[in-house]
Design a protein around this motif. Structure first.
Motif, PDB file in Angstrom:
ATOM      1  N   PHE A 611       0.848  -1.194   0.000  1.00  0.00           N
ATOM      2  CA  PHE A 611       0.000   0.000   0.000  1.00  0.00           C
ATOM      3  C   PHE A 611       0.884   1.245   0.000  1.00  0.00           C
ATOM      4  N   SER A 612       0.493   2.241  -0.791  1.00  0.00           N
ATOM      5  CA  SER A 612       1.110   3.565  -0.719  1.00  0.00           C
ATOM      6  C   SER A 612       0.002   4.588  -0.907  1.00  0.00           C
ATOM      7  N   GLN A 613       0.311   5.853  -0.677  1.00  0.00           N
ATOM      8  CA  GLN A 613      -0.761   6.836  -0.622  1.00  0.00           C
ATOM      9  C   GLN A 613      -0.277   8.244  -0.909  1.00  0.00           C
ATOM     10  N   ALA A 614      -1.227   9.100  -1.197  1.00  0.00           N
ATOM     11  CA  ALA A 614      -1.004  10.538  -1.272  1.00  0.00           C
ATOM     12  C   ALA A 614      -2.111  11.198  -0.453  1.00  0.00           C
ATOM     13  N   ARG A 615      -1.727  11.854   0.639  1.00  0.00           N
ATOM     14  CA  ARG A 615      -2.650  12.551   1.538  1.00  0.00           C
ATOM     15  C   ARG A 615      -3.731  11.617   2.072  1.00  0.00           C
ATOM     16  N   ALA A 616      -3.375  10.391   2.389  1.00  0.00           N
ATOM     17  CA  ALA A 616      -4.341   9.422   2.894  1.00  0.00           C
ATOM     18  C   ALA A 616      -3.603   8.387   3.733  1.00  0.00           C
ATOM     19  N   SER A 617      -4.340   7.477   4.320  1.00  0.00           N
ATOM     20  CA  SER A 617      -3.760   6.330   5.006  1.00  0.00           C
ATOM     21  C   SER A 617      -4.587   5.116   4.640  1.00  0.00           C
ATOM     22  N   GLY A 618      -4.051   3.936   4.871  1.00  0.00           N
ATOM     23  CA  GLY A 618      -4.797   2.745   4.528  1.00  0.00           C
ATOM     24  C   GLY A 618      -3.940   1.508   4.504  1.00  0.00           C
ATOM     25  N   SER A 619      -4.446   0.465   3.856  1.00  0.00           N
ATOM     26  CA  SER A 619      -3.738  -0.809   3.822  1.00  0.00           C
ATOM     27  C   SER A 619      -4.299  -1.666   2.697  1.00  0.00           C
ATOM     28  N   VAL A 620      -3.548  -2.711   2.332  1.00  0.00           N
ATOM     29  CA  VAL A 620      -4.034  -3.726   1.405  1.00  0.00           C
ATOM     30  C   VAL A 620      -3.893  -5.080   2.067  1.00  0.00           C
ATOM     31  N   ALA A 621      -4.791  -6.007   1.703  1.00  0.00           N
ATOM     32  CA  ALA A 621      -4.768  -7.347   2.295  1.00  0.00           C
ATOM     33  C   ALA A 621      -5.552  -8.288   1.405  1.00  0.00           C
ATOM     34  N   PRO A 622      -5.262  -9.594   1.478  1.00  0.00           N
ATOM     35  CA  PRO A 622      -6.065 -10.558   0.729  1.00  0.00           C
ATOM     36  C   PRO A 622      -7.519 -10.537   1.204  1.00  0.00           C
TER      37      PRO A 622
END
Length: 977
Positions: A611-622
């Motif tokens: 996961f990467s971002q611009a002016r945000a936060s978060g995640s990736v997962a199966p």
């Protein structure tokens, strides 16, 4: 360049003789086709500002044309240490009869492509204007004044504007707003006019606003009151913002929170008067104004703007006396133009003569339009980064004085636009100012009056020399013998001319694309045909000069206006070959029709995605997918009001086979309205962002992303992402994606192409009888860690063979070592000393392996300068450092040195030829094309001025690029690894 596995092989060596000066005429390599126009037609650029740090770089092309009296368009390319820039500048003498005004679609809340508004207003040139409420109301953020009338005021904090006063003086100023509503309880201030209402404010809206819902103007307010006033009386009061058109002659007052409270006591029939006016900071009376962003130049001083982003830009500025206006666009986000920072934009405006300048909306909004002499409509002059004109809210337009319509001259040009004519990739466009003997070039002559507006009158044609060719009454030039020709159109005293170059005889032809992939029935694509003479100089071939052989049951082929062929499918699926012939030359273009789904990502490896971002936060997962495992991406878009993005990055960029026409995938949405995108890199490393529809659905939906025209295959998928551009949209959400496929056409058998060799490379025979010779050796690729390896032995043996051949000099053309540690260069030096010693002069040119794992300083510590100039027997040698994969990456000083050296050599009678050596060739002839200059426009500039010819035998592992410039043949050697 990629690194090959270190397998035992023969070290590359090439023994060469210097190029001889060519007797045939050689065309100019950078200047566009010249035209003659009356002296009164041109206006010189304003003098450059003094004491301004230059934007830097080398200008590689420049073309200037008149637009109207006192209005001039200059288009230029610039090459600097950071890459390439393409720019277009309009300069207007505000005292020369031309006028300037604000232009829009007719409604503040209706963004539209600028060209329609400009043509509708009968303007002759324009640039896009202000930043705006994108993907929502479309309303500009700043002021708009047209013909002295206030169209809209600015939103809070956006007061900067470019303006022209009632007496025709240009200004960069702040424009405030002064408005009052007189209520029965007393006057209340208005904060906005036809724009988004600030906190606790009251806005006034008229029919100029348009039909977009006024709810947008007070979005987020706790309390709203809307009052309609007509004839000095309240005609309606509502507790919510309205929508639809506002009746002519009426005014809507829209208050939010404290502003709503001030209006809440009004009742139908109450007397209310409303007044408003712009309030310029300098007290002047304004005829025209458009809002903008940061001030780029203030009182002659370029401002340092804290914005490091490279982007397409638009700016407007004025000279110190306000009597000349400069409009500038710089393209960006494209392979041939990187974009600029705002500070760079200010420097470029200063170079053009601006004393004051303002940044306007950029990115995909950047648009510059101008009329050609004799044309009734404007055309897009820059290259918008979206690929087409973006809908924008407004612009600043230039108007010519009314003309007489009497014929004053002709604007002569090729029917093929150079920017879209068939050309040799990676150079955009072609050279229709060139033509081959026996072939044709279609010309046009547009009549214009004293204002450069349209004027009727059919011309007669003539050619400066009958030896160079003839031209018929339809404006078709039939080329004769090689050389320069001037073609003139005239009628009475009205004339116009164009310079053409007849190249050497046609040696071969090629197509602008390797293959054509059509999606199905009625799918179409463009193909161009380019010819080459014996020296590699190129020119597009007119469709009328082509003979085509193809399956007419599968395909329809028709010429377009710019010398290309439009290939259209007549069936849903199939494949065919188009055989193109011009005289004895031929080429084959494979065509496929129909698409097959090729899996690209099934997301079984979702745990490896990042996961990467611009002016945000978060995640990736199966997560459970559409047909199995999928990828869930969660994100919080409530941390900023700027454009936010959440990226799902694969473990490595995904190579996609074939020539996909589209990508498809399943997306599980939550209806939150984010913008899904697929980010690709093509074979030229140009970035392409494929946009899908806003995710307004819930659950699973199949989405396709079309691949735009002009993509150079193969492509790689860099990432999938979602973006949010709406400042008011604050939320957390997630998507699940699955089953990414590429829509790939079926296979087609393509006949093998015989290898080509430049005439300066001898495949059979020797150069033993030449007056003098030099040897080129490369790609030994040994390491000090294994000093007794076969690679070291091969390098020594090759050097002994070179020495035995007794050349005048030896060039070690890169990748002599495999890694760049001090011990490697110490071993290289010892081998060269022991095998060559002082018996023959040698020069070491660094390749990519000379910086493999270590800086170039290790090479310099042992072998000195990375680029050199030296003369031998009337030939000037230039060696260049392409170790980073580009010439500019080896230090832009060497690019300047190369240009200066070539200029000096052309003027030096003692220099009969020039040889330029670099490790990386401009073009890798192998199918992968992985071993060539990484900056493809740099390669194009190099090879379009000095066209790439061919390569040496593969066993030599070296390439020879034979090139030529006026009076000075150029040679270049490189090595593909």
């Amino acid at each position: 360049m990629r690194t090959r596995r270190r397998l035992a092989r023969r070290t590359g060596v090439l023994l060469l003789t210097p190029l001889l000066t060519l007797a045939m005429p050689v065309p100019a390599t950078a200047d566009p086709a010249a035209r003659t126009v009356p002296r009164a037609a041109t206006t010189s650029l304003p003098p450059a500002a003094t004491n301004v740090e230059p934007a830097g770089g080398l200008e590689t092309t420049r073309a200037t044309r008149p637009v109207a009296p006192g209005v001039q368009l200059t288009s230029f390319d610039r090459y600097d240490a950071e890459g390439w820039l393409r720019a277009d500048a309009l300069t207007t003498d505000l005292t020369g009869g031309a006028t300037v005004d604000y232009v829009n679609s007719g409604a503040v809340s209706q963004a539209a492509p600028l060209r329609g508004a400009v043509d509708g207003a009968r303007a002759v040139a324009a640039v896009n204007g202000d930043f705006f409420d994108i993907n929502n109301s479309g309303a500009a953020q700043g002021v708009g004044i047209r013909d002295g009338e206030l169209i809209q005021s600015a939103v809070s904090g956006h007061r900067n504007a470019a303006a022209v006063t009632a007496d025709g003086i240009g200004r960069v100023i702040e424009v405030n707003f002064d408005g009052t509503a007189s209520l029965p309880t007393g006057p209340v201030p208005l904060t906005q006019f036809n724009n988004l209402v600030q906190a606790d404010g009251i806005g006034a809206f008229t029919q100029l606003w348009g039909t977009y819902s006024r709810e947008r103007a007070v979005e987020g307010a706790a309390r709203v009151v809307e009052v309609t006033v007509a004839g000095g009386r309240v005609t309606a009061v509502a507790g919510a913002a309205g929508s639809g058109p506002i009746v002519a002659g009426s005014t809507v007052l829209l208050g939010r929170d404290a502003g709503a409270d001030a209006l809440a006591g009004l009742r139908t029939g109450d007397p209310v008067t409303v007044a408003w006016q712009p309030k310029p900071s300098d007290g002047s009376t304004l005829r025209a104004a458009v809002g903008g962003g940061n001030v780029l130049i203030r009182d002659g001083v370029v401002q340092a703007v804290a914005d490091p982003a490279l982007a397409p830009r638009t700016a407007v500025g004025f000279t110190a006396d306000g009597r000349k206006m400069i409009m500038l666009t710089v393209d960006g986000r494209q392979g041939d133009s990187r974009g600029v920072t705002q500070t760079e934009m200010g420097r470029m405006m200063a170079e053009l003569g601006a004393h004051h300048a303002l940044n306007l909306d950029g990115g995909g909004s950047s648009t510059l339009l101008a009329r050609e002499p004799g044309a009734a409509a404007v055309q897009v002059e820059n290259s918008p980064s979206d690929g087409t004109e973006r809908a924008v809210p407004n612009g600043l337009a230039i108007y010519a004085p009314t003309g007489s319509g009497r014929l004053a001259g002709y604007w002569v040009e090729t029917a093929s636009d150079p920017s879209t004519a068939p050309g040799v990739s990676p150079v955009r466009g072609g050279r229709p100012d060139r033509v081959f003997p026996g072939l044709t070039r279609v010309l046009t002559a547009a009549g214009y009056d004293e204002t450069y507006g349209p004027a009727a009158g059919a011309p007669t044609w003539r050619v400066s020399s009958a030896l160079r060719g003839r031209i018929d009454h339809a404006g078709v030039f039939h080329a004769g013998l090689p050389g320069a020709a001037t073609v003139t159109a005239s009628r009475g005293r009205a004339t116009g001319s164009l310079n053409l170059t007849v190249l050497g005889p046609l040696a071969r032809i090629g197509s602008t694309v390797e293959r054509v992939g059509l999606t199905g029935r009625d799918g179409n694509a463009l193909v161009g045909v380019v010819g080459y003479d014996a020296e590699g100089n190129t020119a597009p071939i007119e469709p009328a000069d082509l003979t085509l052989d193809y399956d007419r049951n599968l395909l329809r082929i028709t010429p377009d206006a710019h010398g290309n062929l439009t290939v259209t499918a007549l069936r849903d699926t199939g494949s065919a070959l188009i055989t193109v012939r011009v005289g004895r030359s031929s080429t084959v273009v494979p065509v496929t029709v129909g698409l097959t789904d090729v899996p690209v990502a099934g997301f079984d490896d979702a745990a490896s995605w990042r996961f990467s971002q611009a002016r945000a936060s978060g995640s990736v997962a199966p997560a459970p997918g559409h047909t199995g495992g999928g990828l869930r991406m969660s994100y919080d878009f409530s941390q900023s009001t700027g454009t936010r993005a959440a990226y799902a990055d694969p473990p490595a960029w995904i190579e996609v086979p074939g020539q996909p026409q589209a990508f498809g995938m399943w997306i599980h949405g939550n209806g939150t309205g984010e913008w899904p995108s697929l980010h690709l890199h093509d074979a030229q490393d140009t970035q392409h962002v494929l946009r899908g529809p806003l995710i307004t659905w819930t659950g699973w939906r199949y989405v396709e992303f079309a691949v735009p025209p002009g993509v150079q295959y193969p492509v790689r998928v860099r990432r999938f992402y979602v973006a949010e551009t709406n400042a008011a949209a604050q939320y957390s959400s997630e998507v699940v994606i699955d089953d990414l496929v590429a829509k790939v056409p079926p296979p087609v058998d393509v006949p093998a192409v015989a290898p080509r060799t430049d005439r300066v490379v001898i495949r059979d025979g020797t150069v033993d009888g030449a007056p003098w010779r030099f040897a080129v050796l490369s790609d030994a690729q040994f390491v000090a860690a294994d000093p007794d390896s076969d690679l070291v032995a091969q390098a020594r043996r090759t050097l002994r063979e070179v020495k035995a051949a007794r050349p005048d000099l030896v060039v070690i053309n890169g990748d002599f070592v495999d890694t760049a540690y001090p011990a490697d260069f110490a071993l290289a030096k010892r081998i060269l000393d022991e095998e060559l010693g002082d018996a023959v002069p040698w020069y070491y040119v660094p390749g990519n392996h000379e910086i493999m794992g270590a800086p170039i300083s290790n090479f310099q510590a042992v072998f000195g300068a990375t680029s050199r100039v030296f003369d031998h027997a009337g030939t000037r040698f230039v060696t260049l450092n392409s170790s980073t994969g580009t010439l500019r990456g080896g230090g832009f000083d060497q690019v300047r040195m190369l240009r200066d050296t070539l200029d000096a050599a052309a003027a030096d009678p003692r220099v009969g030829s020039v040889v330029v050596l670099e490790h990386h060739p401009a073009r890798d002839p192998s199918p992968a094309q992985a071993s060539q200059l990484g900056d493809r426009k740099e390669a194009g500039w190099w090879s379009s001025g000095w066209p790439t010819s061919s390569t040496a035998p593969e066993r030599a592992r070296s390439s020879w690029v034979g090139t030529s410039a006026p009076s000075t043949p150029i040679g270049s050697t490189g090595c593909h690894t």
